[in-house]
Write a protein that holds these residues in place. Structure first.
Motif, PDB file in Angstrom:
ATOM      1  N   TYR A 155       0.875  -1.168   0.000  1.00 29.78           N
ATOM      2  CA  TYR A 155       0.000   0.000   0.000  1.00 29.78           C
ATOM      3  C   TYR A 155       0.909   1.213   0.000  1.00 29.78           C
ATOM      4  O   TYR A 155       1.524   1.536   1.010  1.00 29.78           O
TER       5      TYR A 155
ATOM      6  N   TYR B 126      -6.313   4.546  -2.303  1.00 32.02           N
ATOM      7  CA  TYR B 126      -6.661   3.356  -1.519  1.00 32.02           C
ATOM      8  C   TYR B 126      -7.814   3.675  -0.582  1.00 32.02           C
ATOM      9  O   TYR B 126      -8.098   4.831  -0.295  1.00 32.02           O
TER      10      TYR B 126
ATOM     11  N   SER C  94      -7.539   7.561   0.932  1.00 37.44           N
ATOM     12  CA  SER C  94      -6.182   8.007   0.635  1.00 37.44           C
ATOM     13  C   SER C  94      -6.050   9.524   0.712  1.00 37.44           C
ATOM     14  O   SER C  94      -4.949  10.051   0.881  1.00 37.44           O
TER      15      SER C  94
ATOM     16  N   ARG D  60      -6.689  -1.195  -3.149  1.00 33.65           N
ATOM     17  CA  ARG D  60      -5.742  -0.240  -3.732  1.00 33.65           C
ATOM     18  C   ARG D  60      -6.261   0.284  -5.063  1.00 33.65           C
ATOM     19  O   ARG D  60      -5.580   0.249  -6.086  1.00 33.65           O
TER      20      ARG D  60
END
Length: 125
Positions: free
Chosen positions: A27, A33, A54, A100
């Protein structure tokens, strides 16, 4: 799929605190993500408790809002769940899950997130 690895669970008294960690290799924090924490307890429905996008946006279930904090250490690729003022009702196996890929909104439910961990037990007495 990426195997996530949780740690940090344990047994605490009500009112205590714990910090859970989830190692999230591959990651690349800075890319798109979603990561979340969810929990499962015998006799109860699975419950998503916190998610982080994210871009930094976080979400919490009503049951933990104000007591739990989700965060990500971008340098170490580790997801955290800081839990304070724990209650017996928080007793459960806690899991992290992630994807992801870009999502506009990170759901609390892990449904559809392909990357999972094996869980860490939290017991509050």
């Amino acid at each position: 799929h990426v195997q996530l690895v949780e740690s940090g669970g344990g047994s605490v008294q009500a009112g205590g605190s714990l910090r859970l960690s989830c190692a999230a290799p591959r990651y690349r924090f800075g890319s798109n993500y979603c990561l979340n924490w969810y929990r499962e307890a015998p006799g109860k429905e699975r419950e998503g408790v916190a998610s982080i996008h994210s871009d930094g946006r976080t979400r919490y279930s009503d049951s933990v809002k104000g007591r739990f904090t989700i965060s990500a250490d971008k340098g170490k690729n580790i997801l955290y769940l800081q839990m304070t003022n724990l209650e017996p009702g928080d007793t459960a196996m806690y899991y992290c899950a992630g994807e992801r890929e870009f999502r506009d909104v990170c759901t609390l439910s892990p449904v559809g997130y392909p990357d999972r961990g094996q869980g860490t037990q939290v017991t509050v007495s």
